[in-house]
Design an enzyme around this catalytic site. Structure first.
Site, mmCIF file in Angstrom:
data_model
loop_
_atom_site.group_PDB
_atom_site.id
_atom_site.type_symbol
_atom_site.label_atom_id
_atom_site.label_comp_id
_atom_site.label_asym_id
_atom_site.label_seq_id
_atom_site.Cartn_x
_atom_site.Cartn_y
_atom_site.Cartn_z
ATOM 1 N N SER A 107 0.840 -1.201 0.000
ATOM 2 C CA SER A 107 0.000 0.000 0.000
ATOM 3 C C SER A 107 0.873 1.248 0.000
ATOM 4 O O SER A 107 1.644 1.487 0.930
ATOM 5 C CB SER A 107 -0.892 0.010 1.240
ATOM 6 O OG SER A 107 -1.530 1.265 1.327
ATOM 7 N N HIS A 125 -1.310 -1.103 -4.268
ATOM 8 C CA HIS A 125 -2.587 -0.690 -3.683
ATOM 9 C C HIS A 125 -2.559 0.822 -3.463
ATOM 10 O O HIS A 125 -1.658 1.351 -2.800
ATOM 11 C CB HIS A 125 -2.750 -1.441 -2.360
ATOM 12 C CG HIS A 125 -4.053 -1.228 -1.672
ATOM 13 N ND1 HIS A 125 -5.197 -1.917 -2.018
ATOM 14 C CD2 HIS A 125 -4.404 -0.417 -0.627
ATOM 15 C CE1 HIS A 125 -6.195 -1.543 -1.223
ATOM 16 N NE2 HIS A 125 -5.737 -0.633 -0.382
ATOM 17 N N ASP A 130 -4.672 3.983 -2.023
ATOM 18 C CA ASP A 130 -5.796 4.354 -1.162
ATOM 19 C C ASP A 130 -6.233 5.779 -1.447
ATOM 20 O O ASP A 130 -5.504 6.730 -1.151
ATOM 21 C CB ASP A 130 -5.357 4.252 0.309
ATOM 22 C CG ASP A 130 -5.202 2.813 0.762
ATOM 23 O OD1 ASP A 130 -6.173 2.058 0.658
ATOM 24 O OD2 ASP A 130 -4.093 2.455 1.216
ATOM 25 N N MET A 142 -8.823 8.677 -0.457
ATOM 26 C CA MET A 142 -9.736 9.046 0.651
ATOM 27 C C MET A 142 -10.239 10.462 0.430
ATOM 28 O O MET A 142 -9.476 11.332 -0.007
ATOM 29 C CB MET A 142 -8.975 9.007 1.973
ATOM 30 C CG MET A 142 -8.303 7.684 2.269
ATOM 31 S SD MET A 142 -7.443 7.793 3.841
ATOM 32 C CE MET A 142 -6.507 6.255 3.818
ATOM 33 N N HIS A 187 -8.278 1.610 -4.132
ATOM 34 C CA HIS A 187 -9.249 1.433 -3.041
ATOM 35 C C HIS A 187 -9.914 2.782 -2.795
ATOM 36 O O HIS A 187 -9.308 3.689 -2.224
ATOM 37 C CB HIS A 187 -8.478 0.930 -1.810
ATOM 38 C CG HIS A 187 -9.319 0.724 -0.598
ATOM 39 N ND1 HIS A 187 -8.781 0.448 0.639
ATOM 40 C CD2 HIS A 187 -10.662 0.729 -0.425
ATOM 41 C CE1 HIS A 187 -9.757 0.306 1.524
ATOM 42 N NE2 HIS A 187 -10.916 0.493 0.904
ATOM 43 N N MET A 197 -12.013 5.008 -0.894
ATOM 44 C CA MET A 197 -12.691 5.287 0.387
ATOM 45 C C MET A 197 -13.335 6.653 0.254
ATOM 46 O O MET A 197 -12.925 7.633 0.882
ATOM 47 C CB MET A 197 -11.662 5.222 1.526
ATOM 48 C CG MET A 197 -11.275 3.800 1.874
ATOM 49 S SD MET A 197 -9.831 3.695 2.938
ATOM 50 C CE MET A 197 -8.547 3.739 1.704
ATOM 51 N N MET A 234 -12.145 -5.508 5.114
ATOM 52 C CA MET A 234 -11.262 -4.616 5.880
ATOM 53 C C MET A 234 -10.949 -5.242 7.237
ATOM 54 O O MET A 234 -11.856 -5.707 7.940
ATOM 55 C CB MET A 234 -11.932 -3.255 6.118
ATOM 56 C CG MET A 234 -12.127 -2.388 4.890
ATOM 57 S SD MET A 234 -10.610 -1.879 4.049
ATOM 58 C CE MET A 234 -9.697 -1.037 5.337
ATOM 59 N N ASP A 268 -7.161 -6.050 4.149
ATOM 60 C CA ASP A 268 -6.453 -4.775 4.179
ATOM 61 C C ASP A 268 -6.487 -4.206 5.594
ATOM 62 O O ASP A 268 -7.568 -3.967 6.130
ATOM 63 C CB ASP A 268 -7.159 -3.822 3.186
ATOM 64 C CG ASP A 268 -6.498 -2.456 3.076
ATOM 65 O OD1 ASP A 268 -5.428 -2.256 3.677
ATOM 66 O OD2 ASP A 268 -7.066 -1.597 2.372
HETATM 67 C C1 DX5 Z 1 -6.420 1.898 5.503
HETATM 68 C C2 DX5 Z 1 -5.968 1.568 4.104
HETATM 69 C C3 DX5 Z 1 -4.892 0.578 4.030
HETATM 70 C C4 DX5 Z 1 -3.599 0.948 4.704
HETATM 71 C C5 DX5 Z 1 -3.013 -0.326 5.250
HETATM 72 O O1 DX5 Z 1 -7.633 2.566 5.457
HETATM 73 O O2 DX5 Z 1 -7.078 1.063 3.345
HETATM 74 O O3 DX5 Z 1 -4.669 0.165 2.687
HETATM 75 O O4 DX5 Z 1 -2.658 1.538 3.851
HETATM 76 O O5 DX5 Z 1 -1.876 -0.014 5.984
HETATM 77 P P1 DX5 Z 1 -1.232 -1.033 7.028
HETATM 78 O O6 DX5 Z 1 -0.804 -2.248 6.264
HETATM 79 O O7 DX5 Z 1 -0.125 -0.247 7.611
HETATM 80 O O8 DX5 Z 1 -2.319 -1.362 8.035
HETATM 81 ZN ZN ZN Z 2 -6.655 0.181 1.363
#
Ligand code: DX5
Ligand code: ZN
Length: 230
Positions: free
Chosen positions: A8, A33, A35, A37, A66, A68, A139, A177
């Site tokens: 990620s 990956h 993320d 947000m 991903h 969010m 999750m 994740d």
């Molecule tokens: C959290 C993200 C994850 C995050 C995971 O909301 O969706 O993808 O980057 O990070 P680690 O592996 O550090 O928990």
């Molecule tokens: Zn994620």
């Protein structure tokens, strides 16, 4: 099902993003990956489409985005143009009709649609969409931040999702994740997950290549053995 490791980018050093992407390639990542947000669906804001577009230009790794965000539907074309391969949306980010429409729109562009379940969302929420998605994301932390503690109590849900998929769509994959590392990957693989998002435990490990290999080996050894015995 093939074990896949998805570092990620949230845990990467943003001051040297290109080098970090190449470090993930050399470490043996299967995909990256990303993320996204929006500060509305989750209480945090990360990075967006211009960053993803630039990353897609410098790496052959598939981009696993991903979302969010509360209205992913309006960004599907932008994501395709930015080079995304997989787009994951959250089941509770919009009304069910819109989830269906968004998943169809993702598929219509040729990308793979995936559905994410945050900790409060039960396995059965995938049922209306199960024939249109290529992956379910369970999750294992509350979405929004990297570096949180793995929620082992999500393992029965991983197993329940796998049972639904075995019946309805056996080739559909399960991603987990949040808080995945050497110690926790075994439980998740044993419960039936095969795609592992790894942020902190990959980018922030002393040796990213060793970290990815050891997480992969642990997952391969534990895959679908039953999490109660892991
Ligand atoms: C959290 C993200 C994850 C995050 C995971 O909301 O969706 O993808 O980057 O990070 P680690 O592996 O550090 O928990
Ligand atoms: Zn994620």
């Amino acid at each position: 099902m093939k074990i896949r490791i998805a570092p990620s980018l949230l845990a990467a050093d943003f001051t040297r993003l290109a080098e970090e992407v190449h470090r993930a390639e050399r470490a043996g990542a299967d995909m990256l990956h990303c993320d996204v947000m929006d500060g509305v669906y989750v209480p945090n804001i990360s990075f967006g489409f211009p960053v993803i577009r630039q990353i897609s230009k410098i790496t052959p790794l598939p981009l696993d985005v991903h979302m969010m965000t509360s209205c992913p539907r309006k960004y599907i074309d932008v994501l395709r143009d930015a080079g995304a391969l997989i787009v994951t949306v959250h089941s509770d980010a919009m009304p069910p009709d819109e989830v269906k429409e968004t998943i169809r729109a993702i598929r219509d562009t040729g990308m793979v649609a995936a559905l994410a379940l945050r900790p409060a969302c039960p396995a059965e929420e995938i049922l209306p969409y199960v024939h249109d998605i290529g992956m379910v994301l369970v999750m294992t932390v509350e979405p929004g931040f990297g570096g949180q503690k793995f929620m082992a109590d999500m393992m029965p849900k991983v197993q329940a999702v796998r049972a639904i998929l075995d019946r309805e769509s056996p080739l559909c994959e399960i991603q987990v994740d949040g808080g995945i590392g050497d110690a926790t990957v075994k439980d998740a693989a044993a419960a039936g997950a095969n795609v592992f998002v790894v942020g902190t435990a990959s980018f922030r490990a002393p040796d990213m290549g060793e970290a990815v290999s050891s997480i992969r080996s642990a997952a391969e050894a534990a895959y679908r053995t039953g999490w109660q015995n892991a």
